[in-house]
Enzyme design. Structure first.
Site, short mmCIF file in Angstrom:
data_model
loop_
_atom_site.label_atom_id
_atom_site.label_comp_id
_atom_site.label_asym_id
_atom_site.label_seq_id
_atom_site.Cartn_x
_atom_site.Cartn_y
_atom_site.Cartn_z
N GLY A 158 13.02 1.77 1.83
CA GLY A 158 14.25 2.49 2.16
C GLY A 158 15.37 2.14 1.20
O GLY A 158 15.81 2.98 0.41
N GLU A 159 15.86 0.92 1.25
CA GLU A 159 17.00 0.49 0.44
C GLU A 159 16.62 -0.05 -0.95
O GLU A 159 17.43 0.05 -1.87
CB GLU A 159 17.80 -0.59 1.18
CG GLU A 159 18.39 -0.13 2.49
CD GLU A 159 19.47 0.92 2.33
OE1 GLU A 159 20.24 0.84 1.37
OE2 GLU A 159 19.53 1.81 3.19
N ARG A 181 0.85 -1.20 0.00
CA ARG A 181 0.00 0.00 0.00
C ARG A 181 0.89 1.24 0.00
O ARG A 181 1.80 1.36 0.80
CB ARG A 181 -0.90 0.03 1.23
CG ARG A 181 -1.84 1.25 1.25
CD ARG A 181 -2.67 1.35 2.53
NE ARG A 181 -3.29 0.09 2.92
CZ ARG A 181 -4.46 -0.34 2.46
NH1 ARG A 181 -5.14 0.37 1.59
NH2 ARG A 181 -4.96 -1.49 2.86
N LYS A 196 4.95 -2.15 2.44
CA LYS A 196 6.27 -2.79 2.49
C LYS A 196 7.33 -1.70 2.58
O LYS A 196 7.07 -0.54 2.30
CB LYS A 196 6.50 -3.63 1.23
CG LYS A 196 5.53 -4.76 1.06
CD LYS A 196 5.83 -5.49 -0.22
CE LYS A 196 4.81 -6.56 -0.53
NZ LYS A 196 5.03 -7.20 -1.82
N GLY A 197 8.55 -2.09 2.91
CA GLY A 197 9.65 -1.14 3.04
C GLY A 197 10.06 -0.52 1.72
O GLY A 197 9.99 -1.14 0.67
N ASN A 248 1.90 7.37 1.24
CA ASN A 248 2.20 8.75 0.89
C ASN A 248 2.85 8.77 -0.50
O ASN A 248 4.06 8.61 -0.61
CB ASN A 248 3.14 9.36 1.94
CG ASN A 248 3.55 10.78 1.64
OD1 ASN A 248 3.37 11.28 0.53
ND2 ASN A 248 4.12 11.43 2.62
N PRO A 249 2.08 8.94 -1.57
CA PRO A 249 2.63 8.85 -2.92
C PRO A 249 3.79 9.81 -3.19
O PRO A 249 4.79 9.43 -3.80
CB PRO A 249 1.43 9.16 -3.82
CG PRO A 249 0.24 8.81 -2.99
CD PRO A 249 0.62 9.13 -1.58
N GLN A 278 11.40 9.18 -2.18
CA GLN A 278 12.29 8.15 -1.67
C GLN A 278 12.91 7.37 -2.82
O GLN A 278 14.09 7.06 -2.82
CB GLN A 278 11.53 7.20 -0.74
CG GLN A 278 12.36 6.07 -0.18
CD GLN A 278 13.41 6.54 0.80
OE1 GLN A 278 13.19 7.50 1.52
NE2 GLN A 278 14.54 5.87 0.82
#
Length: 148
Positions: free
Chosen positions: A106-107, A30, A103-104, A33-34, A40
């Site tokens: 970040g990396e 989901r 889901k994450g 925050n688009p 990111q």
């Protein structure tokens, strides 16, 4: 969770790589925050491009100290170096991930960039450079070894 695709051009006389476009498609569950998620992604792609094309820690062989430990000699990507970036986020909630279905992020945008650039280079020139960053010198060396 994702895949990256790179459109690039290589100057075979200088070994310089020009990345024109990068397409990144990621399944992040989901999208809460688009705008934040896209930012990111772009930030991660910028970091990955820096690793792929120019960022390299140079160590002094005698002292073991970093020889380029300042912003004058350590090359980094800037906003001016960014190619066209297309980000597609698959907004499919993952009920097994957590209660939000997110889901994450970040990396994951960083990791595939160098491989995508290296594969696009190999596709464009027929040679593989297996050490990052893909500097002009490394590209020229690979091209000259392939032609001899």
């Amino acid at each position: 969770f994702g895949a990256h695709f790179v459109d690039l051009e290589v100057d075979t006389a200088t070994g310089e790589i020009f990345v024109h476009k990068l397409v990144a498609v990621h399944d992040v569950g989901r999208v809460v925050n688009p705008m934040g998620a896209r930012s990111q992604m772009v930030g991660g792609i910028l970091q990955g491009l820096g690793f792929a094309l120019m960022e390299e820690r140079v160590l002094d062989a005698v002292t073991g100290r970093m020889a380029n430990a300042n912003l004058e000699t350590y090359k980094m990507m800037t906003a001016a170096d960014l190619p066209e970036i297309v980000v597609e986020l698959l907004d499919i909630p993952d009920d097994r991930a957590n209660n939000l279905g997110a889901k994450g992020l970040g990396e994951p945008p960083i990791i595939p960039v160098a491989a995508a650039v290296a594969n696009a280079l190999a596709n464009a020139t027929g040679v593989r450079v297996r050490q990052a960053p893909l500097t002009s010198e490394r590209v020229l060396t690979a091209l000259s070894q392939a032609s001899s």
